[in-house]
Design a protein around this motif. Structure first.
Motif, PDB file in Angstrom:
ATOM      1  N   GLU A  32       0.970  -1.128   0.031  1.00  0.00           N
ATOM      2  CA  GLU A  32      -0.104  -0.137   0.161  1.00  0.00           C
ATOM      3  C   GLU A  32       0.934   1.262   0.102  1.00  0.00           C
ATOM      4  OE1 GLU A  32      -3.056   0.489  -0.761  1.00  0.00           O
ATOM      5  OE2 GLU A  32      -3.482   2.314   0.020  1.00  0.00           O
ATOM      6  N   ARG A  59       0.978   6.491  -7.033  1.00  0.00           N
ATOM      7  CA  ARG A  59      -0.109   7.415  -7.359  1.00  0.00           C
ATOM      8  C   ARG A  59       0.168   8.922  -7.019  1.00  0.00           C
ATOM      9  NH1 ARG A  59      -3.634  10.360  -4.705  1.00  0.00           N
ATOM     10  NH2 ARG A  59      -2.933   9.691  -2.382  1.00  0.00           N
ATOM     11  N   ARG A  78       3.898   1.481  -1.480  1.00  0.00           N
ATOM     12  CA  ARG A  78       4.486   1.611  -2.813  1.00  0.00           C
ATOM     13  C   ARG A  78       3.317   2.053  -3.824  1.00  0.00           C
ATOM     14  NH1 ARG A  78       8.514  -1.285  -5.346  1.00  0.00           N
ATOM     15  NH2 ARG A  78       8.645  -2.621  -3.704  1.00  0.00           N
ATOM     16  N   ARG A  79       2.025   1.584  -3.482  1.00  0.00           N
ATOM     17  CA  ARG A  79       0.694   1.769  -4.378  1.00  0.00           C
ATOM     18  C   ARG A  79       0.627   3.559  -4.242  1.00  0.00           C
ATOM     19  NH1 ARG A  79      -4.673   2.588  -5.046  1.00  0.00           N
ATOM     20  NH2 ARG A  79      -4.870   2.803  -2.592  1.00  0.00           N
TER      21      ARG A  79
END
Lengths: 329, 180, 261
Positions: free
Chosen positions: A47, A54, A49-50
Motif C-alpha cells: 500500500e 499514485r 508503494r501504491r
C-alpha cells in the motif's frame, strides 16, 4: 508542483496483503519512526508503494501539464528579460516532472505506463492547471501564489520517508524558490506600475487567490488519504496546517504590495494568524472532475506532443539498435 | 515501441570533488544520454564532468537487502565504480563515488568495497566501468558544456533577493516567531 | 560594453553604421530563432528534449541581448524598444529563422545549419580588431559549440534512424537549404569594416561552413538540393514574420504606456 485531489468516493481503503506479516509492518514503521529513509529494494508495504506511485506520478503529471498554461505566454512576454525568465521557469517545470518520474520509476512504475495513464485520462493531475491564463499578469500571479503554495508542500515532502521522492523534492525546492520570487517581483512591480498594469495585477489576484488556497487540499476533516500517508512519513503536515502557513506568509506581502485580497471575511486572529473566509468548494470539485476548466485542452496538447513525437523516439531506438549491432558485429 | 532506456546520471560539481548520483534520463544511446544529462542536470551551476550508465547495467543493493543475504552475480570480471549512500540526511543526491576497483565479479567488487569503504553504508551501487559513457575531460568541454551556466543569473533565486525582504520582516514581527 | 581608447579612432561613421547593421542582423537572427524554438515548450517529443530545447532558446535569446548591447554602446538604442516596437519590414533576420517550427526534423536541421554558421562566424569574429565584438564572440562561442555538437548528434540519428525519419530529415534539408544560404550573404554596408579587420569576411565563413555542413550531412546520407534563387532576404521577409511578431509583441503593444516590465 502541487498536491493532487481525487474525489473522496474514488479512493479505496488501504488493505494489507496476505503476504505481509504484522512483524514486517512493525519493523517498517519502526524504521519510519526512527527517521530512516526507505530506499528502492527495501521492504515496504504494497500500500505504501501504491500510494507513492499514485502520488509521485500525479505530481509529475502536474509539472508536465503545468508547463502549458504559462508556456503559451513565452511567445507573448513583454520584455526580453521576462521572456528569458519564463523560458527558464517553464523549463524547470519539465525538469521537475522529469525528476519525479524518475522517483516513481524507482518503485517499479514505467515512464511509458505513467504517460499512458495521463493521456488516457486515468491518472489525475493538479486541477489548478485547468484554469485558463487570461493576461500576462497571470504568469506573475501563478509564480507568486501557485508556486508559493506548491513550495509549502514541497518543503514538507522533502522530508518524506521515501528516499528518491525526498531527493527529488530537495532538488525541486532549490529551483522553485526562483519561480516564486520572479513572480513576486513582477507583481510588486506591476502593482506599483501604470494604471493598466495595476488593474491587470489586481484582476489576476482576484482570479487566482481562491484556487491557490484550494490547491492545498480539502479541509483536514475531508481529506481521505491523509491518515495512511502521515502514518508512513509521507505527509508530515495536514492540509489546513500548510494552508495556514501559506496565508501567514502571503497575506502581509500581498497587502504590502497594495493589492486587495478578494475575501471580505479575512481577518487576523489573536495569535496573528491570517484566517480566510469560507471556501466555496463546489467550483474546486467541478474543476477536479473536469466539468469545468481546460482539462480536455490540456490533455489534447499532451496527446498531440506524444503522438507527434513517436517517430522521433522510434528513430532514436532504431539508431541505437543499429549502433549496438555494428559494435557486436 | 517500448520506451527508451533509462540512464543513471553521475555529476561532478567541481575539480577535486567526486561524481554523485543525481538522477536519470531516458535516451536512445549513450552519447544522446550524455547530452540529455547535460541539459537536465547542468542547466544551473555547477558541473565539470558527467557520466551516464544504463540503469539496467548497474548493480544496486540496500543495507537491508545485504543483511538479508542478497548477493550479486558471480561472473564478469572487470573494473567497477563503487557508489554509496552514507547517511539519511536531507540531500538531492543518492550518494558519492567512493572509488574504483578491479574484481572478478560484481559480488567480488561488493565484498572488496565493504572491506575498503566500511560496512555501514545504506545503499551500494556497483557500476561496471565498461557501462560508463563520460563527457570529455578537457578545458574546452568544461568551457562549452558547463561554464556558461554561471552567467545565467536570471534563473538563480539569489537574483531576486531584495524583493519581499521588507514584507518578510513585517511578517516576522507580526508573528513574533521563527519559520523554516 | 564601452569603447576603449584603442578602438575609438578607427570607428568612422560608415564603419559604425556597418557594425550597427551587423549587430542588428545577429540579434534579430537569434531573437527570432529563439522564439521559434521556444514554441516547442510543452510539446517536444520527449520530456528531456523539452528541457534541451529550452536551453537552446535561452542561449540564443541571451546572445541576442549581447548583440543588442553592443549596438546600444554605439547608438544608445534600447533593446526592448528594438525588439518590441519595430515592424516586420525593419527586422534584419534571415528568413531561415522566421520559418514555422515545422516538425522535429525541420527544427533540428535548421538549428544545426544555424549553429554551424554561428560557430564559424564567431570563431572568425574573435579576431576582430573591435574589442567588444571579439569579447562577445568569445563568450557566445562557448555555448554555440555545445549546440553544434548537440544538433549534429540529432541530425545524425534522424538521418540514419527509420525510413520515416530519414525521409523527414531529407525533406527538411531540401526545404531549408536555400534559406540557409541567406546566412552567407554579406550585408550591403559592411565591405569597409571587413577590409579594416573589424568584421569577418562572410565569403570566407561561407566556404568553411559549406565544407563543414556538407561533410556532416552527406556523411549521414543526406543530399543537397539543386537551387532556385529565393525572393527573400534580410530585407524581404516571408509571410511568416508578421504573425510571428504579432505574438512576440502582443502584450508590449497592448500596453503602449507601460514601458517597464
Amino acid at each position: 508542483m502541487t498536491q493532487i485531489h481525487t474525489a473522496p468516493a474514488s479512493v479505496p481503503a488501504p488493505a494489507a496483503l496476505l503476504t505481509e506479516t504484522p512483524e514486517q509492518l512493525a519493523a517498517f514503521e519502526a524504521r519510519i519512526a526512527a527517521g530512516d529513509k526507505i530506499e528502492p529494494g527495501d521492504w515496504m508495504p504494497a500500500e505504501y508503494r501504491r500510494q507513492l506511485i499514485r502520488m509521485i506520478s500525479q505530481h509529475a503529471h502536474s509539472e508536465v501539464v503545468g508547463m502549458l498554461p504559462e508556456g503559451e505566454w513565452i511567445s507573448y512576454a513583454p520584455s526580453l528579460k521576462r521572456k528569458l525568465i519564463l523560458m527558464a521557469k517553464v523549463q524547470d517545470e519539465a525538469g521537475h516532472g522529469q525528476y519525479l518520474y524518475h522517483a516513481a520509476e524507482t518503485l517499479g512504475a514505467t515512464r511509458e505506463d505513467m504517460v499512458d495513464a495521463l493521456l488516457s485520462g486515468k491518472a489525475k493531475y493538479s486541477s489548478i492547471f485547468n484554469y485558463p491564463t487570461h493576461s500576462w499578469a497571470d504568469v506573475g500571479m501563478i509564480g507568486w501564489l501557485v508556486d508559493g503554495a506548491a513550495i509549502k508542500n514541497q518543503t514538507m515532502l522533502a522530508g518524506c520517508s521515501y528516499g528518491p521522492y525526498s531527493r527529488a523534492m530537495v532538488r525541486i525546492c532549490s529551483e522553485e524558490t526562483f519561480h516564486h520570487k520572479q513572480g513576486k517581483e513582477m507583481i510588486v512591480l506591476y502593482a506599483q506600475g501604470t494604471p493598466q498594469q495595476r488593474e491587470m495585477a489586481q484582476d489576476a489576484l482576484n482570479r487566482w487567490w481562491w484556487p491557490s488556497l484550494m490547491m492545498l487540499g480539502p479541509h483536514d476533516a475531508d481529506s481521505p488519504n491523509s491518515g495512511v500517508l502521515s502514518r508512513w512519513g509521507v505527509k508530515l503536515k495536514s492540509n489546513d496546517e500548510v494552508r495556514q502557513e501559506y496565508m501567514n506568509e502571503h497575506v502581509p506581502e500581498l497587502l504590502e504590495a497594495g493589492l486587495t485580497i478578494p475575501d471580505a471575511d479575512m481577518h487576523q486572529d489573536e495569535q496573528g494568524n491570517w484566517k480566510h473566509g469560507a471556501i466555496d468548494w463546489t467550483e474546486f470539485w467541478a474543476v477536479v472532475k473536469g466539468e469545468r476548466g481546460l482539462n480536455k485542452e490540456r490533455l489534447g496538447a499532451r496527446q498531440q506532443a506524444h503522438e507527434g513525437g513517436a517517430w522521433v523516439r522510434d528513430a532514436l531506438d532504431a539508431y541505437a539498435a543499429r549502433e549496438s549491432g555494428a559494435k557486436r558485429a | 515501441m517500448s520506451e527508451l532506456p533509462r540512464w543513471e546520471v553521475f555529476k561532478q560539481d567541481g575539480p577535486g570533488k567526486v561524481h554523485q548520483a543525481v538522477g536519470s534520463v531516458h535516451a536512445g544511446d549513450g552519447q544522446h544520454a550524455l547530452f540529455t544529462a547535460r541539459s537536465v542536470f547542468a542547466r544551473r551551476p555547477a558541473a565539470v564532468s558527467l557520466w551516464v550508465a544504463r540503469a539496467d547495467q548497474i548493480y544496486a543493493l540496500t543495507k537491508q537487502e545485504l543483511d538479508a543475504g542478497k548477493g550479486l552475480p558471480q561472473g564478469g570480471s572487470g573494473s567497477f565504480h563503487i557508489f554509496g549512500k552514507k547517511t539519511n540526511r536531507r540531500s538531492m543526491v543518492l550518494g558519492d563515488h567512493l572509488g574504483t576497483l578491479d574484481a572478478g565479479s560484481p559480488q567480488d567488487a561488493l565484498d572488496a568495497a565493504r572491506l575498503q569503504f566500511g560496512d555501514e553504508l545504506l545503499v551500494w551501487w556497483i557500476v561496471p566501468d565498461s557501462a560508463l559513457v563520460r563527457s570529455v575531460d578537457s578545458a574546452e568541454t568544461v568551457e562549452s558544456w558547463f561554464a556558461p551556466a554561471k552567467d545565467k543569473t536570471y534563473k538563480q533565486q539569489s537574483s531576486y533577493g531584495v524583493v519581499g525582504q521588507h514584507a518578510s520582516a513585517h511578517k516576522k514581527a507580526a508573528r513574533g516567531g521563527d519559520h523554516d | 560594453m564601452t569603447e576603449t581608447a584603442l578602438t575609438r579612432p578607427i570607428l568612422t561613421e560608415a564603419v559604425k553604421l556597418a557594425l550597427i547593421a551587423r549587430f542588428t542582423a545577429l540579434a534579430d537572427d537569434e531573437m527570432i530563432l529563439s522564439h521559434r524554438v521556444a514554441e516547442w515548450t510543452g510539446h517536444a517529443p520527449l520530456l528531456e528534449e523539452d528541457i534541451a530545447l529550452a536551453n537552446i532558446a535561452q542561449d540564443e535569446l541571451g546572445h541576442a541581448t549581447l548583440w543588442l548591447g553592443l549596438r546600444a554602446a554605439l547608438d544608445g538604442s534600447n533593446a526592448d524598444a528594438l525588439a518590441y516596437h519595430r515592424d516586420a519590414a525593419e527586422f534584419r533576420n534571415v528568413p531561415l529563422t522566421e520559418l514555422p517550427k515545422g516538425d522535429w526534423a525541420v527544427t533540428m536541421v535548421r538549428q544545426y545549419l544555424f549553429d554551424a554558421w554561428e560557430v564559424l562566424w564567431l570563431d572568425a569574429a574573435r579576431q576582430s580588431s573591435y574589442v567588444p565584438l571579439a569579447e562577445a564572440a568569445t563568450q557566445a562561442l562557448r555555448e554555440e559549440k555545445f549546440h553544434l555538437q548537440h544538433t549534429a548528434l540529432w541530425v545524425e540519428r534522424l538521418a540514419l534512424g527509420t525510413p520515416e525519419s530519414t525521409r523527414r530529415t531529407q525533406d527538411a534539408l531540401t526545404q531549408l537549404w536555400p534559406y540557409a544560404l541567406g546566412l552567407g550573404e554579406p550585408l550591403p554596408t559592411e565591405a569597409d569594416a571587413v577590409a579594416a579587420g573589424l568584421l569577418p569576411d562572410v565569403a570566407d565563413v561561407q566556404t568553411r561552413w559549406q565544407r563543414l555542413v556538407r561533410g556532416h550531412l552527406e556523411g549521414v546520407g543526406l543530399s543537397f538540393p539543386t537551387l532556385s534563387p529565393l525572393p527573400y532576404n534580410r530585407q524581404q521577409h516571408t509571410e511568416h514574420l508578421v504573425p510571428l511578431l504579432a505574438d512576440f509583441q502582443r502584450v508590449a503593444r497592448e500596453f503602449p504606456e507601460s514601458r517597464v516590465w
